[in-house]
Design a protein around this motif. Structure first.
Motif, PDB file in Angstrom:
ATOM      1  N   VAL A  20       0.841  -1.193   0.000  1.00 30.75           N
ATOM      2  CA  VAL A  20       0.000   0.000   0.000  1.00 30.75           C
ATOM      3  C   VAL A  20       0.880   1.249   0.000  1.00 30.75           C
ATOM      4  CG1 VAL A  20      -1.684   1.320   1.350  1.00 30.75           C
ATOM      5  CG2 VAL A  20      -1.971  -1.151   1.083  1.00 30.75           C
ATOM      6  N   THR A  21       1.918   1.231   0.814  1.00 29.48           N
ATOM      7  CA  THR A  21       2.855   2.353   0.894  1.00 29.48           C
ATOM      8  C   THR A  21       3.515   2.622  -0.461  1.00 29.48           C
ATOM      9  OG1 THR A  21       3.286   1.965   3.240  1.00 29.48           O
ATOM     10  CG2 THR A  21       4.965   3.195   2.023  1.00 29.48           C
ATOM     11  N   GLU A  22       4.015   1.578  -1.096  1.00 22.34           N
ATOM     12  CA  GLU A  22       4.655   1.719  -2.418  1.00 22.34           C
ATOM     13  C   GLU A  22       3.682   2.301  -3.435  1.00 22.34           C
ATOM     14  OE1 GLU A  22       6.115  -2.161  -3.459  1.00 22.34           O
ATOM     15  OE2 GLU A  22       7.809  -2.030  -2.048  1.00 22.34           O
ATOM     16  N   ARG A  23       2.449   1.799  -3.434  1.00 20.23           N
ATOM     17  CA  ARG A  23       1.443   2.265  -4.394  1.00 20.23           C
ATOM     18  C   ARG A  23       1.114   3.742  -4.157  1.00 20.23           C
ATOM     19  NH1 ARG A  23      -2.552  -0.013  -7.670  1.00 20.23           N
ATOM     20  NH2 ARG A  23      -0.868  -1.448  -8.172  1.00 20.23           N
ATOM     21  N   LEU A  24       0.943   4.129  -2.907  1.00 22.40           N
ATOM     22  CA  LEU A  24       0.653   5.529  -2.581  1.00 22.40           C
ATOM     23  C   LEU A  24       1.794   6.439  -3.044  1.00 22.40           C
ATOM     24  CD1 LEU A  24      -0.917   5.073   0.950  1.00 22.40           C
ATOM     25  CD2 LEU A  24      -2.078   6.093  -1.023  1.00 22.40           C
ATOM     26  N   CYS A  25       3.024   6.008  -2.833  1.00 21.79           N
ATOM     27  CA  CYS A  25       4.184   6.787  -3.288  1.00 21.79           C
ATOM     28  C   CYS A  25       4.133   6.963  -4.804  1.00 21.79           C
ATOM     29  CB  CYS A  25       5.494   6.110  -2.889  1.00 21.79           C
ATOM     30  SG  CYS A  25       5.887   6.268  -1.133  1.00 21.79           S
ATOM     31  N   ARG A  26       3.840   5.894  -5.524  1.00 24.37           N
ATOM     32  CA  ARG A  26       3.754   5.958  -6.992  1.00 24.37           C
ATOM     33  C   ARG A  26       2.634   6.890  -7.438  1.00 24.37           C
ATOM     34  NH1 ARG A  26       4.763   0.320  -7.032  1.00 24.37           N
ATOM     35  NH2 ARG A  26       2.616  -0.169  -7.536  1.00 24.37           N
ATOM     36  N   SER A  71      12.329  -0.121  -1.433  1.00 25.08           N
ATOM     37  CA  SER A  71      12.173   0.639  -2.677  1.00 25.08           C
ATOM     38  C   SER A  71      11.691   2.075  -2.464  1.00 25.08           C
ATOM     39  CB  SER A  71      11.219  -0.088  -3.627  1.00 25.08           C
ATOM     40  OG  SER A  71       9.903  -0.040  -3.111  1.00 25.08           O
ATOM     41  N   VAL A  72      11.138   2.382  -1.272  1.00 24.59           N
ATOM     42  CA  VAL A  72      10.590   3.732  -1.040  1.00 24.59           C
ATOM     43  C   VAL A  72      11.179   4.440   0.181  1.00 24.59           C
ATOM     44  CG1 VAL A  72       8.393   3.348  -2.244  1.00 24.59           C
ATOM     45  CG2 VAL A  72       8.590   2.744   0.183  1.00 24.59           C
ATOM     46  N   LEU A  73      12.205   3.851   0.795  1.00 24.16           N
ATOM     47  CA  LEU A  73      12.761   4.423   2.031  1.00 24.16           C
ATOM     48  C   LEU A  73      13.157   5.888   1.888  1.00 24.16           C
ATOM     49  CD1 LEU A  73      14.888   1.681   3.835  1.00 24.16           C
ATOM     50  CD2 LEU A  73      12.823   2.832   4.641  1.00 24.16           C
ATOM     51  N   GLY A  74      13.654   6.268   0.725  1.00 20.64           N
ATOM     52  CA  GLY A  74      14.063   7.655   0.508  1.00 20.64           C
ATOM     53  C   GLY A  74      12.901   8.625   0.329  1.00 20.64           C
TER      54      GLY A  74
END
Length: 171
Positions: free
Chosen positions: A23-29, A50-53
């Motif tokens: 969910v976190t990755e998708r929201l970032c995208r 993949s999204v830590l930054g």
């Protein structure tokens, strides 16, 4: 049409968990400004590699009011994926622990978000809320057929109570 999530500040509770990390990755995208709150009891930092930054990551205990208040502060939306979970063999003998902890993880962040004036709160439930004899595919109304299936009953009741509290808060 502009994507709903672009520029929205979104808290994902349990965001370092298996589902939460997706969910976190998708929201970032989708252009959201994402904060993840997790206590890392089952969540893993690797899930968020993949999204830590791109995200704000805070380690805290959402069962504690002050921690929950800190997590929801200044957010436009909360997606509550926090859960106290373990394998099915572990669950069966620890219904008190699962019920009590999951009740808190449903209730404390929801009330903190309400008190902070968060506009959107998504209370994520679980298949474990359904009775073992629910039909497959399972309609949501099957939840009224009986108690959650026995192995995960403490977890299932915790999630079911969270759904009910969310209904009360929404009205």
């Amino acid at each position: 049409s502009m994507n709903f999530w672009v520029g929205k500040k979104v808290l994902v509770t349990g965001g370092a968990g298996f589902i939460g990390s997706f969910v976190t990755e998708r929201l970032c995208r989708m252009g959201a400004i994402v904060r993840v709150a997790d206590n890392f009891s089952t969540g893993k930092l690797e899930f968020l590699e993949s999204v830590l930054g791109e995200i704000e990551l805070i380690k805290l205990d959402l069962r504690v009011s002050n921690d929950a208040a800190r997590a929801v502060a200044d957010q436009d939306a909360v997606i509550n994926l926090a859960g106290f979970i373990a394998g099915i063999g572990y669950n069966a003998n620890r219904q008190v622990e699962f019920f009590a902890n999951n009740m808190l993880l449903q209730q404390v962040p929801l009330l903190a978000a309400r008190d902070a004036g968060v506009q959107l709160f998504s209370q994520i439930s679980s298949a474990c809320v359904y009775p073992s004899d629910a039909p497959v595919p399972t309609p949501e109304s099957a939840v009224d057929m009986g108690p959650p299936e026995p192995c995960n009953q403490g977890y299932g009741w915790g999630k079911r109570m969270g759904e009910q509290l969310a209904k009360y808060v929404a009205t």
